[in-house]
Design an enzyme around this catalytic site. Sequence first.
Site, PDB file in Angstrom:
ATOM      1  N   TYR A   1       0.844  -1.184   0.000  1.00  0.00           N
ATOM      2  CA  TYR A   1       0.000   0.000   0.000  1.00  0.00           C
ATOM      3  C   TYR A   1       0.882   1.238   0.000  1.00  0.00           C
ATOM      4  CZ  TYR A   1      -3.091   3.587   1.782  1.00  0.00           C
ATOM      5  OH  TYR A   1      -3.795   4.734   1.922  1.00  0.00           O
TER       6      TYR A   1
ATOM      7  N   SER B   1      -4.560   8.885   6.318  1.00  0.00           N
ATOM      8  CA  SER B   1      -5.019   7.558   6.698  1.00  0.00           C
ATOM      9  C   SER B   1      -5.017   6.614   5.500  1.00  0.00           C
ATOM     10  CB  SER B   1      -6.435   7.649   7.260  1.00  0.00           C
ATOM     11  OG  SER B   1      -7.316   8.049   6.224  1.00  0.00           O
ATOM     12  N   LYS B   2      -5.010   5.358   5.823  1.00  0.00           N
ATOM     13  CA  LYS B   2      -5.012   4.350   4.779  1.00  0.00           C
ATOM     14  C   LYS B   2      -6.322   4.335   4.012  1.00  0.00           C
ATOM     15  CE  LYS B   2      -1.823   0.646   5.755  1.00  0.00           C
ATOM     16  NZ  LYS B   2      -1.687  -0.795   5.599  1.00  0.00           N
ATOM     17  N   ARG B   3      -7.366   4.671   4.701  1.00  0.00           N
ATOM     18  CA  ARG B   3      -8.687   4.465   4.119  1.00  0.00           C
ATOM     19  C   ARG B   3      -9.124   5.545   3.139  1.00  0.00           C
ATOM     20  NH1 ARG B   3      -7.797   0.310   4.356  1.00  0.00           N
ATOM     21  NH2 ARG B   3      -7.713  -1.008   6.198  1.00  0.00           N
ATOM     22  N   ASN B   4      -8.619   6.730   3.318  1.00  0.00           N
ATOM     23  CA  ASN B   4      -9.128   7.823   2.497  1.00  0.00           C
ATOM     24  C   ASN B   4      -8.741   7.715   1.029  1.00  0.00           C
ATOM     25  OD1 ASN B   4      -9.889  10.282   1.378  1.00  0.00           O
ATOM     26  ND2 ASN B   4      -9.609  11.320   3.323  1.00  0.00           N
TER      27      ASN B   4
END
Length: 474
Positions: A15, A253-256
């Site tokens: 990632y 963040s990882k999710r955005n």
Amino acid sequence: MKKVRTRFAPSPTGYMHVGNLRSALFAYLIARHYGGEFILRIEDTDRSRYVEGAVEFIYDIFNKFGLKIDEGPNNEGKCGPYIQSERLPLYKKYAEELVKMGKAYYCFCSEERLEKLRKEAEENKVPFLYDKHCLKLSKEEVEAKIKAGIPYVIRQNIPDEGITEYDDLVYGHIAIENRLLEDQILIKSDNYPTYNYANVIDDHLMGITHVTRGNEYLSSTPKYLLLYEAFGWESPVYIHMPHVIKTDGTKISKRNKDDNLIDLLNDGYLPEAIINYLAFLGWSPEDNEEILSLDELIKKFDIKRISKSSGAYDVMKLRWVNSHYIKKLDDDKLIELVRPHLENTYDLSNKSDEWIKDLILLYRDHLSYGKEIIEVSSLFFKEEISLDQECREFMQQEGIDETLKIFKDEISKIEEWNLENINIAINNTKEKSGAKGKMLYMPIRIKVTGQMHGPELPNTLYLLGKDIVLKRLN
RNA sequence: GGCCCGUUGGUGAAGAGGCUUAACACACUGCCCUUUCACGGCAGCACUCAUGGGUUCGAAUCCCAUACGGGUCACCA
């Protein structure tokens, strides 16, 4: 002067977000600026984090962004292997050397004992530092414990006194008292090195001259320096970088979606634009140029101009940069970038390639990223259009109904549907209604597109087709 | 809590004692251009550089405190 070598050393999580790339980019720019080399090293000493295919993922990302890796797991140079888990014997060997020199020692303390110590420290409100308990063990005791199969770690033996200091190229002079530094673990009980230790060994063995990393290491760098000193190695130059945060001040963040490189690419942001924008997060050139190619960035990059305070990643500015690059794209490339987004969203089965091409080119100056085509061109695919407050207010002005009536009449008279005849229809409407300028164009635009802003009107009408235009004029 | 780092507008930032009555860019607002829209151009947008002291003839720039933010204090990187 030694050949400059920098490295990007991610853990293999599969990632990458904009902050990760920015870090890699700075290391890359430094290497290239000085005509040096850029190395990729995989830091997988935490076995629980490993993600399958992560190395390929990283190569793929760098490839997409046009960053060339000179040495790494997939293209080894002289300093291999480039994956830490494959270098285990090396770390062990150097650690044992340190033990012999008295700069490190075996530690058999149990998790329970450490936990107790930590608790005590917390109760007394003092920072927890390992108490060097196992340093007192005699050579014989150590050997006996190892033989007995008691799990152990190897800890660095940091002096109680003195100050370790260095000059960071970004933050300047940093001095830390040794008594505040913990006897950090070098080799874990699973035989893997810790990041802190492996880093030093690898950076030295790989000939890294400029160590770039986040500023969270600012205060632990003296520990590394002590290691270099123990081995008698020349320490690299340190370049600690400010963090990239979000505009609301929180961490990336990882999710955005806006932060993830893959999402960005998929949404039709151009790699050159992302690179360009990211270079300016925590750095600025001497002049005011803001649109710079990778080559120009390499030429202009100057370590002294890296800023100390963290910078906020702002998608709006990225979009602005990206729109510059979109405008420069030639037609084919633009279509290649934008068309998939249309295809994924709208039914194009009854549209010709020519029509799709014209639609995309119509929006060239309006797009800041590929996927944006979906919302801006929705008027071409919607059955019903609805007017917002501003539009409705505009349409209440006197004479507009009459103008639209005339225009509808003119449109229905057109036999051959082309740009020329559409323009004639508009001009005839102007003559007959007496409306001109905004009072002529805007009513038509609003009635037919449902928007007050949009691309060139005659072209829009043409692409919509006579039927739809007439239908919406009703 | 100890230690380390940071603090210029909504955002990125320039600025390293007088050239600053704080560049440039994004965003925003207005105007011009365009028979509309967009592009482009122009203008406005921090009476002030977290706060308070000090040094100096003079400070956003140097020093000291305070506040706030971040980091670090793991057999995670």
